[in-house]
Design an enzyme around this catalytic site. Sequence first.
Site, PDB file in Angstrom:
ATOM      1  N   HIS A   1       0.856  -1.085  -0.069  1.00  0.00           N
ATOM      2  CA  HIS A   1       0.008  -0.187   0.007  1.00  0.00           C
ATOM      3  C   HIS A   1       0.871   1.340   0.127  1.00  0.00           C
ATOM      4  O   HIS A   1       1.839   1.434   0.718  1.00  0.00           O
ATOM      5  CB  HIS A   1      -1.119  -0.112   1.225  1.00  0.00           C
ATOM      6  CG  HIS A   1      -0.190   0.211   2.388  1.00  0.00           C
ATOM      7  ND1 HIS A   1      -0.479   1.371   3.252  1.00  0.00           N
ATOM      8  CD2 HIS A   1      -0.015  -1.012   3.456  1.00  0.00           C
ATOM      9  CE1 HIS A   1       0.202   1.036   4.344  1.00  0.00           C
ATOM     10  NE2 HIS A   1       0.526  -0.469   4.387  1.00  0.00           N
TER      11      HIS A   1
ATOM     12  N   GLU B   1      -5.363   1.463   2.475  1.00  0.00           N
ATOM     13  CA  GLU B   1      -5.130   0.382   3.362  1.00  0.00           C
ATOM     14  C   GLU B   1      -5.288   0.763   4.753  1.00  0.00           C
ATOM     15  O   GLU B   1      -5.655   0.036   5.588  1.00  0.00           O
ATOM     16  CB  GLU B   1      -3.738  -0.260   2.924  1.00  0.00           C
ATOM     17  CG  GLU B   1      -3.476  -1.688   3.607  1.00  0.00           C
ATOM     18  CD  GLU B   1      -3.012  -1.607   5.142  1.00  0.00           C
ATOM     19  OE1 GLU B   1      -3.035  -2.634   5.846  1.00  0.00           O
ATOM     20  OE2 GLU B   1      -2.697  -0.484   5.596  1.00  0.00           O
ATOM     21  N   GLU B   2      -4.831   2.088   5.292  1.00  0.00           N
ATOM     22  CA  GLU B   2      -4.769   2.273   6.336  1.00  0.00           C
ATOM     23  C   GLU B   2      -5.844   2.648   6.992  1.00  0.00           C
ATOM     24  O   GLU B   2      -6.074   2.647   8.261  1.00  0.00           O
ATOM     25  CB  GLU B   2      -3.736   3.908   6.431  1.00  0.00           C
ATOM     26  CG  GLU B   2      -2.366   3.714   6.100  1.00  0.00           C
ATOM     27  CD  GLU B   2      -1.478   2.936   7.567  1.00  0.00           C
ATOM     28  OE1 GLU B   2      -2.201   2.210   8.255  1.00  0.00           O
ATOM     29  OE2 GLU B   2      -0.135   2.699   7.205  1.00  0.00           O
TER      30      GLU B   2
ATOM     31  N   ASP C   1       3.870  -6.176   2.989  1.00  0.00           N
ATOM     32  CA  ASP C   1       3.717  -4.921   4.342  1.00  0.00           C
ATOM     33  C   ASP C   1       4.847  -5.059   5.474  1.00  0.00           C
ATOM     34  O   ASP C   1       5.298  -6.252   5.609  1.00  0.00           O
ATOM     35  CB  ASP C   1       2.303  -5.159   4.858  1.00  0.00           C
ATOM     36  CG  ASP C   1       1.638  -3.843   5.122  1.00  0.00           C
ATOM     37  OD1 ASP C   1       2.553  -2.970   5.641  1.00  0.00           O
ATOM     38  OD2 ASP C   1       0.542  -3.424   5.186  1.00  0.00           O
TER      39      ASP C   1
HETATM   40 ZN   LIG Z   1       0.787  -1.400   6.565  1.00  0.00          ZN
END
Ligand SMILES: [Zn+2]
Length: 345
Positions: free
Chosen positions: A71, A222-223, A242
């Site tokens: 991400h 994504e966050e 990640d």
């Molecule tokens: Zn992450």
Amino acid sequence: MKYCINRDYVLNTAKKILEFDSPTGFCFDIMKIIEEIAGSFGYKFETTRKGCGIITIPGESNEKVIGLSAHVDTLGAMVRSITNGGTLKFTLLGGPIPATMDSEYCKIRTRDGKIYTGTFLSTSPAVHVYPDSKDKKRDPENMEVRIDEKVLSKKDVEELGICPGDFIFIDPKTTITESGFIKSRFIDDKGSVSALMGLLEVLNREKITPKYNTKIFISTYEEVGHGSSYIPQDITEMIAVDMGCIGDDLSCTEYDVSICAKDSGGPYDYNMVTTLVNLAKNNNIRYAVDIYPMYGSDVGAALRGGNDIRGALIGPGVHASHGMERTHYEAIENTIKLLIEYLMY
Ligand SMILES: [Zn+2]
């Protein structure tokens, strides 16, 4: 050595991506950089409606399609309101550690594109004035942004064009040391995005064709939990690339590729995790297998979004996540090596 990783390319790309502001919800501009990189190596690039990027790497077989996601969106803040004294109250984007934001520089971007600079501070910022300057809790309730303009009132700030809903970019303070450390905010997950761009560079330069068609999915949002809720429907298995967790009883360091067996969403695909561990072992790639106690990934988002895939999670070990993070080049290099082995397996 079957192939070599281009250290300068990886570190220069990391610096460029880390320094480019892309808080969650504001990733259009950075996606142009990703598109340029994919194009420079001759790979096809597309975007989804919500702005995620898809890079297609043709493989020898279309029997299955491997997805690799990372991400590009980061933590940040947004203007919540303007105070009568001419400072800004803010709301957080994602989950930064607010205490680490005290005294950090930032940029405020108005909706028509003007940029002002400022500083996050406690509302008791001066030791000579406030008895609670040292103890006051650092959270958005007790913090504000001081703008670097002559503003004494709410009206002065409004005249600059600053409004609630404007993005606030936290200075990432990206530094790469001679010793190979990358110190910056948002190595989660731009360290992994750099690994994937480094992977493209190796595949292109060494003319490596993956065994199966491969799609790199650069997610946004994504966050806030829904980065990969949609993924291309032909993906049959996906590795979320990640950050690896470091601390407490976990075994990962800043030099390892971390392989996650289980996070807050439960265990990852047993066979994929086993394959990744064996590939790391057999190819002398420094790795650690860990359980992440407080963590969700793009694979979790994809599974919860209803995608029928197998999923795994790997990535460079990152120290002090969502604060002032650090990793080492070796962790990124080990991540690239494990990905190449997986794509060739
Ligand atoms: Zn992450």
